[in-house]
Enzyme design. Structure first.
Site, PDB file in Angstrom:
ATOM      1  N   ARG A  16       0.833  -1.206   0.000  1.00  0.00           N
ATOM      2  CA  ARG A  16       0.000   0.000   0.000  1.00  0.00           C
ATOM      3  C   ARG A  16       0.867   1.255   0.000  1.00  0.00           C
ATOM      4  O   ARG A  16       0.939   1.972  -0.985  1.00  0.00           O
ATOM      5  CB  ARG A  16      -0.945  -0.017   1.209  1.00  0.00           C
ATOM      6  CG  ARG A  16      -2.113   0.974   1.086  1.00  0.00           C
ATOM      7  CD  ARG A  16      -1.776   2.389   1.457  1.00  0.00           C
ATOM      8  NE  ARG A  16      -1.341   2.552   2.835  1.00  0.00           N
ATOM      9  CZ  ARG A  16      -0.900   3.696   3.329  1.00  0.00           C
ATOM     10  NH1 ARG A  16      -0.805   4.771   2.545  1.00  0.00           N
ATOM     11  NH2 ARG A  16      -0.503   3.774   4.592  1.00  0.00           N
ATOM     12  N   HIS A 208       5.386   4.393  12.732  1.00  0.00           N
ATOM     13  CA  HIS A 208       5.549   4.354  11.276  1.00  0.00           C
ATOM     14  C   HIS A 208       6.577   5.415  10.899  1.00  0.00           C
ATOM     15  O   HIS A 208       6.277   6.608  10.883  1.00  0.00           O
ATOM     16  CB  HIS A 208       4.185   4.649  10.621  1.00  0.00           C
ATOM     17  CG  HIS A 208       4.196   4.680   9.124  1.00  0.00           C
ATOM     18  ND1 HIS A 208       3.559   3.722   8.368  1.00  0.00           N
ATOM     19  CD2 HIS A 208       4.729   5.552   8.236  1.00  0.00           C
ATOM     20  CE1 HIS A 208       3.701   4.008   7.079  1.00  0.00           C
ATOM     21  NE2 HIS A 208       4.410   5.125   6.978  1.00  0.00           N
ATOM     22  N   CYS A 241       4.703   9.473   0.709  1.00  0.00           N
ATOM     23  CA  CYS A 241       3.382  10.072   0.538  1.00  0.00           C
ATOM     24  C   CYS A 241       3.343  10.889  -0.752  1.00  0.00           C
ATOM     25  O   CYS A 241       4.195  11.767  -0.950  1.00  0.00           O
ATOM     26  CB  CYS A 241       3.060  10.963   1.738  1.00  0.00           C
ATOM     27  SG  CYS A 241       1.496  11.863   1.573  1.00  0.00           S
ATOM     28  N   ASN A 250       9.746   4.229   3.318  1.00  0.00           N
ATOM     29  CA  ASN A 250       9.566   3.763   4.684  1.00  0.00           C
ATOM     30  C   ASN A 250      10.839   3.104   5.205  1.00  0.00           C
ATOM     31  O   ASN A 250      11.734   2.727   4.430  1.00  0.00           O
ATOM     32  CB  ASN A 250       8.452   2.708   4.736  1.00  0.00           C
ATOM     33  CG  ASN A 250       7.092   3.265   4.407  1.00  0.00           C
ATOM     34  OD1 ASN A 250       6.379   3.734   5.276  1.00  0.00           O
ATOM     35  ND2 ASN A 250       6.718   3.209   3.135  1.00  0.00           N
TER      36      ASN A 250
END
Length: 313
Positions: A16, A208, A241, A250
């Site tokens: 995702r 996160h 993002c 990430n």
């Protein structure tokens, strides 16, 4: 045989958060294969996709098909991001186990990301929780830009705590603190996390982190030392993002697993299998990925002694 409870719980978000920013289309069959392989490597929490408008995130328009084709393993939680009741309805049809909702601590980033004010976002979350609970679906709520916004800068601690309190008042099952553009530092992480852990337990809190400024794993260790035990990561370090300038990947799954294994903590994951999967990513996304362990190998993966040295005296 009962599985040992790992010291660290990892949720894989490459499917995702990783693919949402990728310009090259990844085939549905490849997504399905990747989900199944990640589960086989031991991951028990996988964010499979998101149910948002395909006009906004075209790389994930096939979310319902991916959920239909994956081989669900008992004990594995397959989740999806949803922004509103329409997204929740799609997630329910896809038989997700958990939905994730995102609101930014920064009002500016929230409008850029989901085109809503804080109050509209909170109203949407309340509706999602009220509709998900009767269906037996858990709801996790993320506070994006919790450690800083690319438009507004640092976010007041009191604002983040207030949002966390509102989330909990709605009855969410878990909260995620997200460093959306990698602006966090270890001392900031420890301070914010200590206060949030006064509101909820570590079993309901996920961290996160992004590695935008090279502090991802440092922040992970600071969070662990402060009490965190649950982390989002992305295979290969994919991600970013689409609505945050300068956003990069990430914290890398295999790098984080390697870190915790090196210091004697268990994750329940097969690091060699994760490395093998990560090495497949460049062909899928069309470029190199930032993960390090997949390039260098584990510290115990030694190399043959050069022939010239073998024959020297």
């Amino acid at each position: 045989m009962t599985r040992a409870v790992p010291d660290i719980v990892i949720q894989e978000v490459a499917l995702r958060d990783g693919l949402q920013i990728e310009p090259q289309w990844v085939e549905t069959d490849d997504k399905v294969d990747l989900v199944d392989a990640l589960a086989a490597a031991g991951l028990r929490r996988i964010e499979v996709s998101s149910f948002v408008s395909p006009k906004v995130v075209p790389s994930l328009w096939d979310a319902d098909v991916v959920f239909k084709r994956i081989q669900r393993r008992p004990g594995t939680v397959y989740s999806a991001l949803v922004p509103n009741l329409k997204g929740l309805a799609s997630a329910l049809r896809a038989r997700v186990d958990e939905v994730n909702f995102v609101m930014s601590a920064s009002e500016t980033h929230n409008r850029a990301n989901v085109n809503m004010s804080h109050e509209r976002s909170l109203a949407a979350l309340a509706e999602i929780v009220a509709s998900a609970r009767p269906a037996g679906i858990k709801v996790n709520a993320t506070i994006a830009t919790a450690f800083g916004c690319p438009f507004e800068g640092a976010q007041p601690l009191e604002k983040v705590l207030k949002i966390a309190g509102r989330y909990l008042s709605f009855g969410v099952d878990g909260i995620t603190l997200a460093d959306t553009t990698g602006m966090a530092n270890p001392r900031q992480v420890s301070a914010l996390l200590a206060d949030v852990l006064s509101l909820t337990s570590r079993d309901r809190l996920t961290l996160h982190f992004h590695n935008t400024r090279g502090l991802g794993l440092v922040n992970v260790l600071a969070a662990y030392d402060t009490g965190a035990r649950r982390f989002d990561t992305a295979l290969g370090g994919l991600g970013g993002c689409p609505f945050a300038p300068g956003a990069t990947g990430n914290v890398c799954t295999e790098d984080l697993v390697n870190l915790f294994h090196e210091i004697g903590l268990s994750t329940g994951l097969d690091l060699q299998a994760l490395i093998a999967l990560s090495r497949r990513l460049p062909d899928l996304v069309g470029h190199d990925v930032p993960g390090q362990v997949a390039k260098a190998g584990r510290a115990q993966d030694l190399h043959p002694i050069p022939t010239a040295l073998q024959n020297s005296g």
